[in-house]
Enzyme design. Structure first.
Site, PDB file in Angstrom:
ATOM      1  N   PHE A 233       0.821  -1.049   0.096  1.00 47.34           N
ATOM      2  CA  PHE A 233       0.183  -0.063   0.010  1.00 47.34           C
ATOM      3  C   PHE A 233       0.875   1.395  -0.022  1.00 47.34           C
ATOM      4  O   PHE A 233       1.388   1.465   1.027  1.00 47.34           O
ATOM      5  CB  PHE A 233      -0.984   0.154   1.272  1.00 47.34           C
TER       6      PHE A 233
ATOM      7  N   ASP B 277       9.171   2.913   1.511  1.00 46.29           N
ATOM      8  CA  ASP B 277       7.878   3.663   1.958  1.00 46.29           C
ATOM      9  C   ASP B 277       7.956   3.197   3.325  1.00 46.29           C
ATOM     10  O   ASP B 277       7.526   2.321   3.740  1.00 46.29           O
ATOM     11  CB  ASP B 277       6.779   3.029   1.313  1.00 46.29           C
TER      12      ASP B 277
ATOM     13  N   LYS C 127       2.619  10.485   8.036  1.00 47.13           N
ATOM     14  CA  LYS C 127       1.848   9.748   9.189  1.00 47.13           C
ATOM     15  C   LYS C 127       2.433  10.329  10.563  1.00 47.13           C
ATOM     16  O   LYS C 127       2.050  11.327  10.999  1.00 47.13           O
ATOM     17  CB  LYS C 127       1.618   8.162   9.286  1.00 47.13           C
TER      18      LYS C 127
HETATM   19  C1  LIG Z   1      -0.821   5.467   4.809  1.00 52.85           C
HETATM   20  C2  LIG Z   1       0.205   5.349   3.772  1.00 52.85           C
HETATM   21  C3  LIG Z   1       0.243   5.779   2.617  1.00 52.85           C
HETATM   22  C4  LIG Z   1      -0.567   6.712   2.331  1.00 52.85           C
HETATM   23  O1  LIG Z   1      -0.393   8.146   2.914  1.00 52.85           O
HETATM   24  P1  LIG Z   1      -1.582   9.204   2.886  1.00 52.85           P
HETATM   25  O2  LIG Z   1      -1.101  10.040   3.801  1.00 52.85           O
HETATM   26  O3  LIG Z   1      -2.830   8.621   2.971  1.00 52.85           O
HETATM   27  O4  LIG Z   1      -1.301   9.682   1.319  1.00 52.85           O
HETATM   28  C5  LIG Z   1       1.579   5.692   1.818  1.00 52.85           C
HETATM   29  N1  LIG Z   1       2.145   4.456   2.218  1.00 52.85           N
HETATM   30  C6  LIG Z   1       2.142   3.520   3.348  1.00 52.85           C
HETATM   31  C7  LIG Z   1       3.227   2.641   3.776  1.00 52.85           C
HETATM   32  C8  LIG Z   1       0.986   3.956   4.190  1.00 52.85           C
HETATM   33  O5  LIG Z   1       1.016   3.525   5.229  1.00 52.85           O
END
Ligand SMILES: *Cc1c(COP(=O)(O)O)cnc(C)c1O
Length: 396
Positions: free
Chosen positions: A130, A215, A244
């Site tokens: 994701f 990521d 986050k």
């Molecule tokens: C939440 C998340 C995203 C996306 O972040 P947004 O602020 O919702 O755009 C991307 N990568 C990972 C691993 C995530 O958990």
């Protein structure tokens, strides 16, 4: 008209929070929830941290937004702090995780372009990943629920099995730019990269001039007990997306890169109106100071071990329901023997405990990083009570 004013893309549950107090959320009718979801790993300092609140109040009254047309004393200061304590030499600030991943993808493609190899545009991504909901980031996953109906997606992505070094190796061709992965997969089921896998990808990158893009939007910022999850592996990326926890509730993200990897990102190649605004920089600086602290991180590790041990002790007592525990630090997953979403709802509606569902029947447990032993005891007691009076939904 039957459509709701809020576009109905989320199946929202009955929890309607109006206030937060530390590790608790309070709903419209005054009901209290122990918040072990943290807005999906965002509220790293819980709710209403006085240092964050004061920072926002002071900075909002001083200067909230200017423009990236002007110099950014606060952005320079925060970026320097990040550079001083990570692999990175340079930082681009965004407002969200997906934007940070987008910047990472652009940085990787542009690196090969700057090396006179613009054909090297293909990013190898991994199953159950994701990376966000933009057209670029949904192109980097194989999950149909995020992709269906949005085609044509961005070309130049190939998705292979996560933690399968052979598959990753086989996917590399003359057009490959690099690998994009979550060091610890979140949504996909709380699955850490194996050390062999991550080290193997690093080695492939070094041998073949590819870029390793991590990521760490969910698993970074102290969540796993070190500032960034890759530190557990002794592996550093070339590019990394963060969001986050970095704003602890304020919308903020960042794309970090080495000088070499960022060599294509010159004047005019990328931008953001809000990215790096003074209010975000003030909050980011405050949060970074708090989390990038050896005592703070040691406490995350200690609480993580305690919580994990407690979860593992629950398993034999409820072995018809619970399967195993996985994850690192305070990014933990309790894997069930059946679908996790119904149990997440039961925990929430009948026991006042917030957690998050994830792939592979996993209940994600993502408490604020500031929890104490009393919160852990309360969580375990609620989980145990919930396991006792849980009636799984009928199959089918
Ligand atoms: C939440 C998340 C995203 C996306 O972040 P947004 O602020 O919702 O755009 C991307 N990568 C990972 C691993 C995530 O958990």
């Amino acid at each position: 008209m039957s459509i709701t004013p809020l576009m109905p893309v989320y199946p929202r549950c009955g929890v309607r929070p109006v206030r937060g107090e530390g590790c608790y959320l309070i709903g419209e009718r005054g009901e209290r929830y122990l918040d072990f979801a943290s807005g999906i790993a965002v509220n790293a300092l819980g709710h209403g941290d006085p240092r964050v609140v004061q920072t926002i109040a002071d900075q909002a009254a001083t200067l909230m937004h200017t423009s990236n047309l002007y110099g950014s004393p606060m952005g320079e200061k925060f970026a320097q702090m990040i550079v001083d304590s990570t692999f990175a030499d340079t930082v681009f600030f965004t407002n969200s995780g997906a934007e940070a991943v987008e910047c990472a993808i652009k940085t990787a493609r542009r690196y090969h372009y700057a090396n006179n190899a613009p054909h090297r545009h293909k990013i190898i991504a991994f199953s159950n990943a994701f990376h966000g909901r933009t057209l670029g980031t949904i192109s980097a996953t194989n999950q149909p629920k995020m992709r269906d109906g949005f085609e044509p997606l961005l070309p130049g992505f190939e998705v292979v099995a996560f933690n399968d070094l052979e598959a990753a190796t086989a996917a590399v061709d003359d057009n490959t730019a690099g690998f994009l992965l979550e060091t610890v997969q979140g949504e996909g089921g709380l699955m850490p990269a194996t050390p062999e896998f991550l080290k193997g990808l690093r080695r492939l990158c070094d041998e073949q001039g590819l870029l390793l893009i991590l990521d760490e939007v969910q698993c970074g910022m102290g969540r796993t007990g070190l500032l960034f999850a890759h530190e557990h592996y002794g592996v550093t990326p070339d590019i990394m997306s963060v969001a986050k926890g970095i704003g602890a509730g304020f919308p903020l993200g960042a794309c970090l890169a080495t000088e070499e990897a960022a060599k294509g990102m010159v004047f005019g190649t990328h931008g953001s109106t809000y990215g790096g605004n003074p209010l975000a920089m003030a909050v980011g600086t405050t949060v970074w100071d708090i989390i990038n602290d050896e005592d703070f991180l040691a406490n995350v590790r200690a609480m993580g071990e305690r919580l994990r041990a407690g979860l593992e002790q629950l398993i034999p007592n409820h072995d018809e329901l619970f399967d195993s525990v996985r994850g690192m630090g305070l990014m933990l997953g309790l894997r069930l023997k059946s679908d996790s979403r119904a149990f997440v709802a039961h925990l929430r509606d009948n026991h006042g405990l917030l957690s998050v569902g994830a792939g592979d029947n996993v209940v994600r447990i993502l408490p604020p990083l500031v929890i104490g032993e009393d919160h852990i005891a309360e969580c375990l007691q609620k989980l145990s009570a919930a396991a006792r009076d849980y009636v799984p939904p009928a199959a089918g």
